[in-house]
Design an enzyme around this catalytic site. Sequence first.
Site, PDB file in Angstrom:
ATOM      1  N   LYS A  54     -21.420  -5.992  23.981  1.00 39.62           N
ATOM      2  CA  LYS A  54     -22.822  -6.516  24.198  1.00 39.62           C
ATOM      3  C   LYS A  54     -23.151  -7.540  23.353  1.00 39.62           C
ATOM      4  O   LYS A  54     -24.098  -8.164  23.436  1.00 39.62           O
ATOM      5  CB  LYS A  54     -23.948  -5.083  24.042  1.00 39.62           C
ATOM      6  CG  LYS A  54     -23.656  -4.265  25.161  1.00 39.62           C
ATOM      7  CD  LYS A  54     -24.329  -4.920  26.570  1.00 39.62           C
ATOM      8  CE  LYS A  54     -24.558  -3.662  27.620  1.00 39.62           C
ATOM      9  NZ  LYS A  54     -25.077  -4.218  28.753  1.00 39.62           N
ATOM     10  N   SER A  79     -30.643   1.400  25.792  1.00 38.25           N
ATOM     11  CA  SER A  79     -30.315   2.699  25.537  1.00 38.25           C
ATOM     12  C   SER A  79     -29.660   2.645  24.034  1.00 38.25           C
ATOM     13  O   SER A  79     -29.380   3.591  23.178  1.00 38.25           O
ATOM     14  CB  SER A  79     -29.704   3.690  26.300  1.00 38.25           C
ATOM     15  OG  SER A  79     -28.354   3.219  26.377  1.00 38.25           O
TER      16      SER A  79
END
Length: 323
Positions: A54, A79
């Site tokens: 990410k 999350s």
Amino acid sequence: MTTQQMRAPTLSGIHKAAAKIAKILPETPLLPLEIHGVTIWCKAEVLQPVGAFKIRGAWHRLSDLSPEEAAKGVVGVSSGNHAQGVAWAAQKLGIPAIIVMPNDAPKVKLEATAAMGAKIVTYDRPGGEDRDEAAAKVLAQTGGTLVHAFADAWVIEGQGTAGLALTTQMEQWAGGAPTRIVTPCGGGGLAAGLALACPDAQIVPVEPEGWDDVGRSLATGTIQKVGPDAPPTLCDALQTPATREINFAILKERCQPGLWVTPAEVAEAQRLAFRQLRLVVEPGGATALAAVMTGKAPVDGRTAVMLSGGNTDDAAFAQVLMG
């Protein structure tokens, strides 16, 4: 969402992102692993500074903000892995960051995100609170820029840089570019980026049992949502309600039918990665390896498997290792 954010991701955008990322991060290794008598190639994105791929999309997105946008800050929804990517990039660039996170996110991810200076706003995921509505409230208050975890052109392009690197590495070590890339899939940001970056490879998305909305979307040709009776899953990184059109437009043209794996299969993949590759892989990051181990995903000598994340707490991982 601004007109800029609504643009479609492109291969040229992936190359632009790759040039920027190469200036700040060393490339993650590609590791061989024998499965069913065939050598496959594992892309160890678990070794990124934030423990997941990410960081790629987050850096591309935040580093392209205008000075005016940067001053107002960014808002992410995650999350944990995207949260850490955004927090890391924001800290390096001096941009204020607020991350909307579920109150049941793993503690290790909440703490790591906060440690990088991001402000955390929680929402009630078990209670059914809508995360996009929670983010919209924050955006209305701050005027900041939404950095979506997967439905953003810059984010998709950034994730696609893993495919460019993978291709270069496999040409050196595997005798050619990947013919098939098996990848964990939540909202489809990584899968879409890989599809753009590696147009000659089959892209096989793998989701947790009960959270196979992308697989069902590919099967039906229309975007499907996760069912209301979706079971609890340890693959928190892949717990997305549905993909978005910006992702699905790419996925439906380029991806193979999606696969799903059980909790037991995921745990066995985590153990294998630890034993054979000496890597800690979180449940969501191990779904692709699980699909290959079980034979659900076919393999050949130029099959690549994305190990997309490794953020898990000690106790949870120890329990996995004990079986």
